[in-house]
Design a protein around this motif. Structure first.
Motif, PDB file in Angstrom:
ATOM      1  N   PHE A  30       0.833  -1.202   0.000  1.00 58.34           N
ATOM      2  CA  PHE A  30       0.000   0.000   0.000  1.00 58.34           C
ATOM      3  C   PHE A  30       0.869   1.254   0.000  1.00 58.34           C
ATOM      4  O   PHE A  30       1.992   1.237   0.499  1.00 58.34           O
ATOM      5  N   GLU A  31       0.314   2.314  -0.558  1.00 55.40           N
ATOM      6  CA  GLU A  31       0.921   3.638  -0.445  1.00 55.40           C
ATOM      7  C   GLU A  31       0.109   4.428   0.567  1.00 55.40           C
ATOM      8  O   GLU A  31      -1.118   4.559   0.419  1.00 55.40           O
ATOM      9  N   PRO A  32       0.729   4.924   1.632  1.00 59.70           N
ATOM     10  CA  PRO A  32      -0.024   5.734   2.602  1.00 59.70           C
ATOM     11  C   PRO A  32      -0.411   7.072   1.991  1.00 59.70           C
ATOM     12  O   PRO A  32       0.332   7.633   1.189  1.00 59.70           O
ATOM     13  N   VAL A  33      -1.580   7.573   2.366  1.00 60.13           N
ATOM     14  CA  VAL A  33      -2.060   8.860   1.854  1.00 60.13           C
ATOM     15  C   VAL A  33      -2.117   9.906   2.953  1.00 60.13           C
ATOM     16  O   VAL A  33      -1.527  10.974   2.845  1.00 60.13           O
ATOM     17  N   ALA A  34      -2.824   9.596   4.047  1.00 60.03           N
ATOM     18  CA  ALA A  34      -2.963  10.591   5.116  1.00 60.03           C
ATOM     19  C   ALA A  34      -3.468   9.954   6.393  1.00 60.03           C
ATOM     20  O   ALA A  34      -4.308   9.040   6.361  1.00 60.03           O
ATOM     21  N   LEU A  35      -2.958  10.437   7.513  1.00 56.90           N
ATOM     22  CA  LEU A  35      -3.504  10.093   8.824  1.00 56.90           C
ATOM     23  C   LEU A  35      -4.736  10.954   9.051  1.00 56.90           C
ATOM     24  O   LEU A  35      -4.706  12.172   8.856  1.00 56.90           O
ATOM     25  N   LEU A  36      -5.831  10.311   9.433  1.00 59.72           N
ATOM     26  CA  LEU A  36      -7.086  11.024   9.626  1.00 59.72           C
ATOM     27  C   LEU A  36      -7.323  11.248  11.117  1.00 59.72           C
ATOM     28  O   LEU A  36      -6.377  11.372  11.881  1.00 59.72           O
ATOM     29  N   ALA A  37      -8.554  11.293  11.523  1.00 60.60           N
ATOM     30  CA  ALA A  37      -8.890  11.546  12.922  1.00 60.60           C
ATOM     31  C   ALA A  37      -8.649  10.314  13.795  1.00 60.60           C
ATOM     32  O   ALA A  37      -8.648   9.180  13.317  1.00 60.60           O
ATOM     33  N   SER A  38      -8.450  10.546  15.078  1.00 57.85           N
ATOM     34  CA  SER A  38      -8.316   9.466  16.055  1.00 57.85           C
ATOM     35  C   SER A  38      -9.378   9.636  17.130  1.00 57.85           C
ATOM     36  O   SER A  38      -9.900  10.736  17.350  1.00 57.85           O
ATOM     37  N   ASN A  39      -9.669   8.535  17.785  1.00 56.96           N
ATOM     38  CA  ASN A  39     -10.806   8.506  18.692  1.00 56.96           C
ATOM     39  C   ASN A  39     -10.537   7.546  19.838  1.00 56.96           C
ATOM     40  O   ASN A  39     -10.287   6.362  19.577  1.00 56.96           O
ATOM     41  N   PRO A  40     -10.557   7.999  21.081  1.00 61.58           N
ATOM     42  CA  PRO A  40     -10.436   7.036  22.175  1.00 61.58           C
ATOM     43  C   PRO A  40     -11.692   6.183  22.254  1.00 61.58           C
ATOM     44  O   PRO A  40     -12.706   6.485  21.620  1.00 61.58           O
ATOM     45  N   GLN A  41     -11.622   5.135  23.022  1.00 62.78           N
ATOM     46  CA  GLN A  41     -12.795   4.291  23.227  1.00 62.78           C
ATOM     47  C   GLN A  41     -13.534   4.709  24.501  1.00 62.78           C
ATOM     48  O   GLN A  41     -12.954   5.341  25.398  1.00 62.78           O
ATOM     49  N   LEU A  42     -14.783   4.330  24.550  1.00 67.38           N
ATOM     50  CA  LEU A  42     -15.550   4.429  25.784  1.00 67.38           C
ATOM     51  C   LEU A  42     -15.836   3.020  26.274  1.00 67.38           C
ATOM     52  O   LEU A  42     -16.163   2.131  25.481  1.00 67.38           O
ATOM     53  N   ILE A  43     -15.702   2.813  27.558  1.00 70.15           N
ATOM     54  CA  ILE A  43     -16.093   1.548  28.173  1.00 70.15           C
ATOM     55  C   ILE A  43     -17.557   1.717  28.568  1.00 70.15           C
ATOM     56  O   ILE A  43     -17.878   2.544  29.425  1.00 70.15           O
ATOM     57  N   VAL A  44     -18.440   0.977  27.911  1.00 72.33           N
ATOM     58  CA  VAL A  44     -19.880   1.174  28.114  1.00 72.33           C
ATOM     59  C   VAL A  44     -20.577  -0.156  28.385  1.00 72.33           C
ATOM     60  O   VAL A  44     -20.060  -1.231  28.058  1.00 72.33           O
ATOM     61  N   SER A  45     -21.754  -0.057  28.980  1.00 69.47           N
ATOM     62  CA  SER A  45     -22.554  -1.252  29.250  1.00 69.47           C
ATOM     63  C   SER A  45     -24.029  -0.942  29.041  1.00 69.47           C
ATOM     64  O   SER A  45     -24.421   0.226  28.936  1.00 69.47           O
ATOM     65  N   LYS A  46     -24.823  -1.976  28.989  1.00 66.33           N
ATOM     66  CA  LYS A  46     -26.269  -1.775  28.979  1.00 66.33           C
ATOM     67  C   LYS A  46     -26.676  -1.240  30.351  1.00 66.33           C
ATOM     68  O   LYS A  46     -25.983  -1.471  31.363  1.00 66.33           O
ATOM     69  N   ASN A  47     -27.783  -0.531  30.395  1.00 67.26           N
ATOM     70  CA  ASN A  47     -28.201   0.102  31.653  1.00 67.26           C
ATOM     71  C   ASN A  47     -28.560  -0.904  32.743  1.00 67.26           C
ATOM     72  O   ASN A  47     -28.544  -0.563  33.931  1.00 67.26           O
ATOM     73  N   ALA A  48     -28.876  -2.132  32.354  1.00 68.52           N
ATOM     74  CA  ALA A  48     -29.279  -3.139  33.344  1.00 68.52           C
ATOM     75  C   ALA A  48     -28.112  -3.658  34.178  1.00 68.52           C
ATOM     76  O   ALA A  48     -28.328  -4.262  35.236  1.00 68.52           O
ATOM     77  N   VAL A  49     -26.874  -3.424  33.726  1.00 64.52           N
ATOM     78  CA  VAL A  49     -25.712  -3.822  34.535  1.00 64.52           C
ATOM     79  C   VAL A  49     -25.743  -3.003  35.825  1.00 64.52           C
ATOM     80  O   VAL A  49     -25.866  -1.775  35.785  1.00 64.52           O
ATOM     81  N   PRO A  50     -25.635  -3.651  36.998  1.00 65.02           N
ATOM     82  CA  PRO A  50     -25.812  -2.930  38.274  1.00 65.02           C
ATOM     83  C   PRO A  50     -24.709  -1.935  38.617  1.00 65.02           C
ATOM     84  O   PRO A  50     -24.942  -1.003  39.389  1.00 65.02           O
ATOM     85  N   ALA A  51     -23.512  -2.088  38.052  1.00 61.39           N
ATOM     86  CA  ALA A  51     -22.400  -1.193  38.397  1.00 61.39           C
ATOM     87  C   ALA A  51     -22.635   0.203  37.844  1.00 61.39           C
ATOM     88  O   ALA A  51     -23.100   0.371  36.716  1.00 61.39           O
ATOM     89  N   THR A  52     -22.299   1.207  38.649  1.00 66.74           N
ATOM     90  CA  THR A  52     -22.486   2.601  38.218  1.00 66.74           C
ATOM     91  C   THR A  52     -21.174   3.346  37.987  1.00 66.74           C
ATOM     92  O   THR A  52     -21.184   4.481  37.523  1.00 66.74           O
ATOM     93  N   ASP A  53     -20.038   2.715  38.319  1.00 73.14           N
ATOM     94  CA  ASP A  53     -18.728   3.306  38.027  1.00 73.14           C
ATOM     95  C   ASP A  53     -17.768   2.187  37.644  1.00 73.14           C
ATOM     96  O   ASP A  53     -18.102   0.991  37.742  1.00 73.14           O
ATOM     97  N   LEU A  54     -16.580   2.555  37.185  1.00 75.74           N
ATOM     98  CA  LEU A  54     -15.654   1.564  36.649  1.00 75.74           C
ATOM     99  C   LEU A  54     -15.191   0.574  37.716  1.00 75.74           C
ATOM    100  O   LEU A  54     -15.098  -0.629  37.451  1.00 75.74           O
ATOM    101  N   LYS A  55     -14.906   1.056  38.902  1.00 75.16           N
ATOM    102  CA  LYS A  55     -14.495   0.142  39.972  1.00 75.16           C
ATOM    103  C   LYS A  55     -15.610  -0.853  40.279  1.00 75.16           C
ATOM    104  O   LYS A  55     -15.366  -2.037  40.515  1.00 75.16           O
ATOM    105  N   GLY A  56     -16.841  -0.357  40.261  1.00 76.74           N
ATOM    106  CA  GLY A  56     -17.985  -1.238  40.496  1.00 76.74           C
ATOM    107  C   GLY A  56     -18.151  -2.250  39.372  1.00 76.74           C
ATOM    108  O   GLY A  56     -18.519  -3.410  39.613  1.00 76.74           O
TER     109      GLY A  56
END
Length: 324
Positions: free
Chosen positions: A113-139
């Motif tokens: 491949f020939e590189p053309v351009a670096l585009l945008a970057s995006n961190p991830q979010l750690i997410v869950s369905k609302n039914a999961v009882p934990a309300t913070d990451l430690k939980g």
């Protein structure tokens, strides 16, 4: 006399052919191949950029989504395409970095491949369905430890960024849960919303709209600073998992041997798009970070891709992540 005239006519015609120049690029529609399902974060980014790039290039851009086998089939199409600038590949680090340590590819991620351009970057979010009882990451970590191998995390397939992040999370926290592969981030999000799975490690651009709507819960952003578009979501450092940084970046590539002037024209169209205030606003709303101008070059993309391969391949191989 007639013979001399005939020679002059033939010579003139040959001289005209020899002096002819190829059609100016681009002279027809361009195709961008997206190695993931329609509606996912890569598809969304592609559509935002393509809309503006058509202005600079003066030709329509056709977007083709092909989200299977971790995007390897789509990327393979780019590798095998005619190197004329009319087939462009967009992808994130999963497609052009991680897959090289997971799949037996029929192409080389650097030399085909020939590189053309670096585009945008995006961190991830750690997410869950609302039914999961934990309300913070430690939980959440405590809940996962109390329920080993019961929770389900969606991925875009073996070795996808979400899968690698999940393995990395398990190794960092001592938790265990099962992975459910999908054809892309969009269908995985649909099942999270429907309550069919429990967790996702998803790009902020894909998860933020659902978090804002209250349909899922966000625990942390995988970066050392909060998102400007969601300053209420804690960083992993603040939430209790320091140093768990993951950024999903995108780039643009064309087949090897694509003429340098064609690569330069595509790069210029990308640079124009990333400088456009409307594009920057839309990307900021999705939590996307645009690299500085000096990092938008083909050389910068190649250097970053090599550095990411050096970083992630040992982690993948140590975790024994294989294609399913």
């Amino acid at each position: 006399m007639k013979r001399l005239l005939l020679i002059w006519v033939i010579g003139s015609l040959l001289g005209g052919v020899a002096g002819a120049t190829p059609q100016t690029y681009p002279s027809r529609p361009i195709t961008i191949i997206v190695p993931s399902a329609a509606g996912g974060p890569t598809d969304t980014l592609t559509r935002i950029l393509a809309e503006r790039m058509t202005v600079s290039l003066g030709q329509p851009i056709i977007i083709e989504d092909q989200g299977a086998a971790g995007g390897t089939i789509a990327v393979g199409r780019v590798a095998q395409a005619t190197p004329d600038g009319y087939t462009i590949g967009i992808g994130q680090y999963g497609n052009y970095v991680l897959n090289g340590a997971i799949y037996q590819l029929r192409y080389d991620l650097l030399t085909d491949f020939e590189p053309v351009a670096l585009l945008a970057s995006n961190p991830q979010l750690i997410v869950s369905k609302n039914a999961v009882p934990a309300t913070d990451l430690k939980g959440l970590i405590a809940w996962l430890k109390a329920n080993p191998d019961k929770a389900l995390q969606g991925t875009a397939g073996a070795g996808s960024p979400a899968h690698v992040s999940g393995v990395y999370f398990q190794n960092s926290t001592g938790t265990h849960f099962r992975f459910v592969p999908y054809r892309g981030a969009a269908p995985a999000m649909q099942d999270l919303l429907a309550g069919q799975i429990d967790l996702l490690f998803d790009q902020a651009s894909n998860a933020l709209p659902q978090v804002r709507a209250g349909r899922i819960r966000a625990y942390a952003v995988t970066a050392n600073s909060r998102l400007a578009a969601a300053s209420d979501i804690a960083t992993v450092d603040e939430a209790g998992l320091p140093g768990f940084y993951i950024s999903v970046w995108h780039g643009l590539w064309v087949p090897k041997a694509t003429p340098a002037d064609v690569v330069a024209k595509i790069n210029a169209a990308v640079v124009d798009a990333l400088a456009d205030p409307a594009v920057r606003r839309r990307l900021a709303e999705l939590g996307q970070d645009i690299p500085p101008r000096d990092k938008q070059t083909p050389e910068a993309l190649r250097a970053y891709q090599k550095a990411e391969i050096k970083k992630w391949w040992p982690i993948i191989k140590a975790a024994n992540i294989k294609a399913e």
